[in-house]
Write a protein that holds these residues in place. Structure first.
Motif, PDB file in Angstrom:
ATOM      1  N   UNK A  33     -53.578  15.660  48.613  1.00 57.22           N
ATOM      2  CA  UNK A  33     -53.807  15.206  47.241  1.00 57.22           C
ATOM      3  C   UNK A  33     -54.941  16.028  46.642  1.00 57.22           C
ATOM      4  N   UNK A  34     -54.731  16.495  45.411  1.00 57.42           N
ATOM      5  CA  UNK A  34     -55.747  17.277  44.711  1.00 57.42           C
ATOM      6  C   UNK A  34     -56.090  16.621  43.381  1.00 57.42           C
ATOM      7  N   UNK A  35     -57.296  16.905  42.922  1.00 58.56           N
ATOM      8  CA  UNK A  35     -57.747  16.448  41.609  1.00 58.56           C
ATOM      9  C   UNK A  35     -58.245  17.679  40.864  1.00 58.56           C
ATOM     10  N   UNK A  36     -57.721  17.865  39.662  1.00 60.56           N
ATOM     11  CA  UNK A  36     -58.017  19.054  38.878  1.00 60.56           C
ATOM     12  C   UNK A  36     -58.615  18.658  37.539  1.00 60.56           C
ATOM     13  N   UNK A  37     -59.661  19.348  37.116  1.00 61.06           N
ATOM     14  CA  UNK A  37     -60.283  19.076  35.823  1.00 61.06           C
ATOM     15  C   UNK A  37     -61.661  19.688  35.755  1.00 61.06           C
ATOM     16  N   UNK A  38     -62.454  19.267  34.777  1.00 56.65           N
ATOM     17  CA  UNK A  38     -63.820  19.760  34.695  1.00 56.65           C
ATOM     18  C   UNK A  38     -64.626  19.135  35.837  1.00 56.65           C
ATOM     19  N   UNK A  39     -65.615  19.870  36.317  1.00 53.44           N
ATOM     20  CA  UNK A  39     -66.362  19.470  37.510  1.00 53.44           C
ATOM     21  C   UNK A  39     -66.964  18.070  37.377  1.00 53.44           C
ATOM     22  N   UNK A  40     -67.565  17.766  36.240  1.00 52.65           N
ATOM     23  CA  UNK A  40     -68.218  16.467  36.062  1.00 52.65           C
ATOM     24  C   UNK A  40     -67.241  15.299  36.189  1.00 52.65           C
ATOM     25  N   UNK A  41     -66.005  15.517  35.816  1.00 51.41           N
ATOM     26  CA  UNK A  41     -64.998  14.451  35.878  1.00 51.41           C
ATOM     27  C   UNK A  41     -64.423  14.245  37.271  1.00 51.41           C
ATOM     28  N   UNK A  42     -64.464  15.285  38.114  1.00 53.71           N
ATOM     29  CA  UNK A  42     -63.724  15.192  39.379  1.00 53.71           C
ATOM     30  C   UNK A  42     -64.563  15.226  40.646  1.00 53.71           C
ATOM     31  N   UNK A  43     -65.848  15.577  40.553  1.00 55.56           N
ATOM     32  CA  UNK A  43     -66.625  15.782  41.779  1.00 55.56           C
ATOM     33  C   UNK A  43     -66.678  14.550  42.673  1.00 55.56           C
ATOM     34  N   UNK A  44     -66.645  13.359  42.115  1.00 56.16           N
ATOM     35  CA  UNK A  44     -66.709  12.129  42.900  1.00 56.16           C
ATOM     36  C   UNK A  44     -65.500  11.915  43.798  1.00 56.16           C
TER      37      UNK A  44
END
Length: 108
Positions: free
Chosen positions: A4-15
């Motif tokens: 599973x991957x999460x893609x987006x701007x760093x602030x939105x996905x780092x957690x």
């Protein structure tokens, strides 16, 4: 086994990294298109993508709409919820079951 991957701007996905998901920060449209293709061709069964990034690459996302894998699911980012993610899930379920999940009506 699919990842599973999460893609987006760093602030939105780092957690999401604390949950063991692969995080893929992207900064612009071209980087997002390239990263989505890489993930889709890789061993990823689910790709979460922030609504803001998804809005930049709708045609690229649509290429995978009829495929079983990967499932591409929009999520809100730090900038807020546009409702696009909920609408996308609603349309998918409506196609699968033939009725509106929020109002119980039969789709035509």
């Amino acid at each position: 086994m699919y990842k599973i991957a999460v893609m987006g701007d760093y602030d939105s996905i780092y957690g999401f990294a604390t949950l063991g998901l692969s995080i893929c920060p992207v900064k612009d449209r071209d980087e997002a298109k390239t990263k989505l293709r890489q993930l889709a061709e890789g061993n990823y069964g689910i790709i979460y993508i922030t609504e803001a990034v998804a809005a930049q690459i709708p045609s690229e996302i649509n290429k995978y709409g009829e495929q079983t894998f990967p499932a591409i699911i929009q999520i809100p980012g730090v900038s807020g919820n546009t409702g696009a993610g909920v609408e996308g899930v609603k349309k998918t379920v409506e196609q699968a079951v033939g009725s509106d999940i929020l109002f119980g009506g039969v789709s035509e």
